[in-house]
Design a protein around this motif. Structure first.
Motif, short mmCIF file in Angstrom:
data_model
loop_
_atom_site.label_atom_id
_atom_site.label_comp_id
_atom_site.label_asym_id
_atom_site.label_seq_id
_atom_site.Cartn_x
_atom_site.Cartn_y
_atom_site.Cartn_z
N SER A 79 0.80 -1.22 0.00
CA SER A 79 0.00 0.00 0.00
C SER A 79 0.83 1.28 0.00
CB SER A 79 -0.92 0.01 1.22
OG SER A 79 -0.12 0.09 2.40
N SER A 80 2.15 1.18 0.18
CA SER A 80 3.03 2.34 0.32
C SER A 80 2.60 3.23 1.48
CB SER A 80 3.11 3.15 -0.98
OG SER A 80 3.82 2.42 -1.95
N ASP A 81 1.87 2.67 2.43
CA ASP A 81 1.46 3.39 3.62
C ASP A 81 2.60 3.28 4.63
OD1 ASP A 81 0.28 4.33 5.95
OD2 ASP A 81 -1.06 2.61 6.17
N THR A 82 3.29 4.40 4.84
CA THR A 82 4.49 4.40 5.68
C THR A 82 4.21 3.85 7.07
OG1 THR A 82 5.40 6.24 4.43
CG2 THR A 82 6.37 5.83 6.58
N GLU A 83 3.08 4.20 7.65
CA GLU A 83 2.78 3.71 9.00
C GLU A 83 2.64 2.19 9.03
OE1 GLU A 83 -0.28 4.25 12.75
OE2 GLU A 83 -0.45 5.64 11.07
#
Length: 152
Positions: A94-98
């Motif tokens: 998702s390229s969601d850093t968190e």
């Protein structure tokens, strides 16, 4: 302590188990670096991957010193935790850093658990305990740094 063949097998199995989690961590951090946008975090993840690669070489050298080859075959009783990094790769899509940081935290916690289990092995020689303890300290420090990124 004189190392019997049985003890040597146990030590090699333990060390191979650590190599497995380090390989997972190296791949995990490389994957994480590819999927985060933040350049500073990307640089840190690549540094953690390089550190894991160095740890693998250190442990392989120890296995070679014991007269065994470092070709991993199972990793023994510690092998069960091996999947921690592999199972979290899905978070990276998702390229969601968190999410990626959370996945790295999970992987590091699994590595710490595996290292602590390894240190309970009575067959380990003093130099192996020193090596494993040194690497464990570094992994714990990395975990603290990653958790700090989550806060910022």
């Amino acid at each position: 302590m004189i190392l019997t063949d049985e003890n040597r097998k146990e030590v090699v199995s333990t060390l191979n188990g650590l190599i497995e989690i380090l390989e997972d961590g190296k791949l995990g951090y490389t994957n994480a670096a590819e999927h985060v946008e933040n350049t500073a975090i990307k640089t840190d993840f690549l540094e953690y991957a390089r550190e894991r690669a160095l740890f693998i070489v250190e442990i392989q050298d120890e296995i070679n010193r014991l007269g065994k080859s470092t070709d991993t075959a199972g990793g023994g009783p510690l092998g069960a935790l091996h999947r921690a990094w592999i199972d979290i790769k899905a978070s990276f899509t998702s390229s969601d850093t968190e999410s990626i940081i959370n996945a790295c935290i999970t992987g590091e916690e699994a590595a710490i658990e595996k290292y602590e289990m390894a240190l309970k092995k009575e067959e380990l020689e003093p130099n192996q305990i020193v090596l494993i303890t040194k690497q464990l300290s570094s992994i714990k420090a990395t975990l603290v740094k990653i958790k700090a990124k989550k806060m910022s």
